[in-house]
Design an enzyme around this catalytic site. Structure first.
Site, PDB file in Angstrom:
ATOM      1  N   ILE A 134       0.696  -1.075  -0.322  1.00 37.02           N
ATOM      2  CA  ILE A 134      -0.324  -0.241   0.027  1.00 37.02           C
ATOM      3  C   ILE A 134       1.059   1.401   0.058  1.00 37.02           C
ATOM      4  CG2 ILE A 134      -2.251  -1.159   1.048  1.00 37.02           C
ATOM      5  CD1 ILE A 134      -1.157   0.551   3.550  1.00 37.02           C
ATOM      6  N   TYR A 160       3.803   4.286  16.313  1.00 37.33           N
ATOM      7  CA  TYR A 160       2.271   4.335  15.760  1.00 37.33           C
ATOM      8  C   TYR A 160       1.341   5.166  16.080  1.00 37.33           C
ATOM      9  CZ  TYR A 160      -1.010   0.776  15.863  1.00 37.33           C
ATOM     10  OH  TYR A 160      -1.807   0.009  15.803  1.00 37.33           O
ATOM     11  N   LYS A 168      -0.619   6.552  12.393  1.00 37.81           N
ATOM     12  CA  LYS A 168      -1.706   6.651  12.826  1.00 37.81           C
ATOM     13  C   LYS A 168      -2.693   7.194  12.577  1.00 37.81           C
ATOM     14  CE  LYS A 168      -3.266   2.154  12.789  1.00 37.81           C
ATOM     15  NZ  LYS A 168      -4.021   1.636  11.168  1.00 37.81           N
TER      16      LYS A 168
HETATM   17  N1  LIG Z   1      -3.330  -5.402  17.116  1.00 37.18           N
HETATM   18  C1  LIG Z   1      -3.837  -4.790  17.702  1.00 37.18           C
HETATM   19  O1  LIG Z   1      -3.801  -4.736  19.133  1.00 37.18           O
HETATM   20  C2  LIG Z   1      -4.909  -3.307  17.090  1.00 37.18           C
HETATM   21  C3  LIG Z   1      -5.090  -2.055  18.038  1.00 37.18           C
HETATM   22  C4  LIG Z   1      -5.627  -1.312  17.646  1.00 37.18           C
HETATM   23  C5  LIG Z   1      -5.559  -1.126  16.136  1.00 37.18           C
HETATM   24  N2  LIG Z   1      -4.597  -1.899  15.915  1.00 37.18           N
HETATM   25  C6  LIG Z   1      -5.409  -1.595  14.146  1.00 37.18           C
HETATM   26  O2  LIG Z   1      -6.496  -2.515  13.455  1.00 37.18           O
HETATM   27  C7  LIG Z   1      -6.315  -3.235  12.265  1.00 37.18           C
HETATM   28  C8  LIG Z   1      -5.934  -4.608  11.770  1.00 37.18           C
HETATM   29  O3  LIG Z   1      -4.982  -4.810  12.633  1.00 37.18           O
HETATM   30  P1  LIG Z   1      -4.247  -6.473  13.408  1.00 37.18           P
HETATM   31  O4  LIG Z   1      -3.883  -6.916  13.822  1.00 37.18           O
HETATM   32  O5  LIG Z   1      -5.108  -7.056  11.687  1.00 37.18           O
HETATM   33  O6  LIG Z   1      -2.861  -6.601  12.206  1.00 37.18           O
HETATM   34  P2  LIG Z   1      -1.238  -7.207  12.071  1.00 37.18           P
HETATM   35  O7  LIG Z   1      -2.360  -8.973  12.323  1.00 37.18           O
HETATM   36  O8  LIG Z   1      -0.411  -7.052  12.267  1.00 37.18           O
HETATM   37  O9  LIG Z   1      -1.674  -7.217  10.202  1.00 37.18           O
HETATM   38  C9  LIG Z   1      -1.050  -6.005   9.569  1.00 37.18           C
HETATM   39  C10 LIG Z   1      -0.775  -6.618   8.095  1.00 37.18           C
HETATM   40  O10 LIG Z   1      -1.258  -5.596   7.420  1.00 37.18           O
HETATM   41  C11 LIG Z   1       0.369  -6.292   6.441  1.00 37.18           C
HETATM   42  N3  LIG Z   1       1.391  -5.264   5.858  1.00 37.18           N
HETATM   43  C12 LIG Z   1       2.217  -4.467   6.447  1.00 37.18           C
HETATM   44  N4  LIG Z   1       3.016  -3.499   5.334  1.00 37.18           N
HETATM   45  C13 LIG Z   1       2.249  -3.576   4.259  1.00 37.18           C
HETATM   46  C14 LIG Z   1       2.486  -2.647   3.561  1.00 37.18           C
HETATM   47  N5  LIG Z   1       3.064  -2.254   2.943  1.00 37.18           N
HETATM   48  N6  LIG Z   1       1.211  -2.816   2.144  1.00 37.18           N
HETATM   49  C15 LIG Z   1       0.444  -3.641   2.336  1.00 37.18           C
HETATM   50  N7  LIG Z   1       0.166  -4.804   3.477  1.00 37.18           N
HETATM   51  C16 LIG Z   1       1.220  -4.165   4.443  1.00 37.18           C
HETATM   52  C17 LIG Z   1       0.957  -7.313   6.688  1.00 37.18           C
HETATM   53  O11 LIG Z   1       0.482  -8.115   5.368  1.00 37.18           O
HETATM   54  P3  LIG Z   1       1.219  -8.696   4.534  1.00 37.18           P
HETATM   55  O12 LIG Z   1       2.970  -8.754   5.743  1.00 37.18           O
HETATM   56  O13 LIG Z   1       0.672 -10.483   4.442  1.00 37.18           O
HETATM   57  O14 LIG Z   1       1.600  -8.191   3.621  1.00 37.18           O
HETATM   58  C18 LIG Z   1       0.147  -7.572   8.110  1.00 37.18           C
HETATM   59  O15 LIG Z   1      -0.806  -8.740   7.772  1.00 37.18           O
HETATM   60  C19 LIG Z   1      -4.188  -2.108  12.317  1.00 37.18           C
HETATM   61  O16 LIG Z   1      -5.154  -0.645  11.303  1.00 37.18           O
HETATM   62  C20 LIG Z   1      -4.242  -1.368  13.180  1.00 37.18           C
HETATM   63  O17 LIG Z   1      -3.679  -0.150  13.452  1.00 37.18           O
HETATM   64  C21 LIG Z   1      -4.759  -3.456  15.577  1.00 37.18           C
END
Ligand SMILES: NC(=O)c1ccc[n+]([C@@H]2O[C@H](COP(=O)([O-])OP(=O)(O)OC[C@H]3O[C@@H](n4cnc5c(N)ncnc54)[C@H](OP(=O)(O)O)[C@@H]3O)[C@@H](O)[C@H]2O)c1
Length: 300
Positions: free
Chosen positions: A55, A143, A147
């Site tokens: 992205i 972070y 965001k």
């Molecule tokens: N985890 C938490 O506790 C938490 C808390 C608050 C908010 N959020 C938000 O919730 C959302 C989902 O979080 P999640 O926990 O599902 O995240 P995650 O499991 O860490 O997954 C994030 C995905 O982003 C992809 N990614 C990283 N760099 C990229 C790039 N340059 N282009 C395209 N894809 C990329 C990676 O996929 P690949 O490596 O397969 O490409 C990874 O699988 C995020 O927006 C996060 O900020 C998460």
């Protein structure tokens, strides 16, 4: 915001589809015959994630969106390593801010709706009551600030957007629940921070809320966390109770557990806008129970 008439054969592009939320969305949407789900990843393509999309690459984003002409783009991609972001600010900004910017520009050009996921860490944690969508942001970490920059690009560059802020997410992937269970395999005593408050949220609960938003019209910021709140210590105690594990959990302070990134002391979110639209997420303990049952963890 209003519910819209649902068309058949709608294309949905999910970025970061291999992450926790991306996988949960696929689980929730798997039986929707009116949708074609297109999963993207930055890794080796698979049958599940057949399309490569970084992205941060504006040309690749625009070309793909132009080619696929989706009705909705759901951005689950992010640099979620809160501590790693502190030492890799440039990469964090590219993924968490420039990535959503590229998606917003492409969504606007193709008149697609962009659902972008953000975080409770856009707040400073100094409040004593749950944060509302319109409350003042003041991120305390790289972070959180990257965001927030992503949110601002989405809000200003794309007319048809929803930003949904979530927190303390766990699903299929690396997360607090799995870390606690793994620690309990080797330790009888685990020390967990007891002075940071948030709302543990299952990826499945969030995914269901996102599918609700998919079928609505109108831009807006939403808070999407499971109901209720806990400290990390209380979250851990509930995990072990549900898993039926005999572990001593010791409450400690943030001061005793130093991390590179500063975390908000209190980042409980109030889901006002979702509730007003008619959607309520489950209580966090119920969502955790569902998760533990789904993955056959413990038996209570
Ligand atoms: N985890 C938490 O506790 C938490 C808390 C608050 C908010 N959020 C938000 O919730 C959302 C989902 O979080 P999640 O926990 O599902 O995240 P995650 O499991 O860490 O997954 C994030 C995905 O982003 C992809 N990614 C990283 N760099 C990229 C790039 N340059 N282009 C395209 N894809 C990329 C990676 O996929 P690949 O490596 O397969 O490409 C990874 O699988 C995020 O927006 C996060 O900020 C998460």
């Amino acid at each position: 915001m209003c519910r819209k008439e649902v068309k058949m054969d709608r294309r949905i592009v999910i970025t970061g589809a291999c992450g926790q939320l991306g996988r949960a969305l696929n689980q929730v949407l798997k039986d929707r015959t009116d949708l074609t789900i297109i999963n993207t990843t930055t890794r080796e393509p698979t049958a599940y994630c057949p399309i490569i999309l970084d992205i941060t690459n504006s040309v690749a984003v625009m070309n793909l969106i132009q080619e696929l002409k989706p009705e909705v783009i759901i951005n689950c991609a992010a640099h979620t390593g809160v501590d790693l972001c502190e030492s890799d600010q440039e990469r964090a900004y590219r993924i968490n801010a420039i990535g959503p910017k590229n998606l917003a520009v492409a969504a606007e050009a193709l008149e697609a709706k962009l659902i972008h996921v953000s975080t409770d860490y856009v707040f400073d944690g100094e409040s004593e009551v749950p944060y509302r969508e319109e409350d003042k942001t003041n991120p305390q970490s790289v972070y959180g600030s990257t965001k927030l920059a992503g949110e601002e690009f989405v809000r200003t560059l794309c007319e048809n957007y929803n930003i949904i802020r979530t927190a303390w997410l766990y699903g299929e992937g690396k997360n607090f629940v799995k870390t606690m269970l793994a620690l309990s395999e080797k330790n009888n005593e685990i020390r967990v921070v007891n002075d940071q408050y948030g709302s543990p949220t299952s990826a499945l609960s969030l995914a269901r809320a996102i599918t609700f938003l998919m079928d609505t019209d109108g831009p807006g910021i939403y808070h999407g966390t499971c109901e209720g709140s806990a400290t990390w210590y209380e979250f851990a105690v509930e995990i072990f109770r549900l898993a039926g594990k005999e572990v001593t959990v010791l409450p400690i302070t943030t001061e005793e557990y130093k991390t590179p990134a500063k975390r908000p002391k209190y980042s409980v979110l109030k889901n006002n806008n979702l509730k007003e639209a008619g959607y309520t997420l489950p209580f966090w303990k119920d969502a955790l129970k569902e998760y533990m049952e789904q993955y056959n963890i413990g038996g209570k």
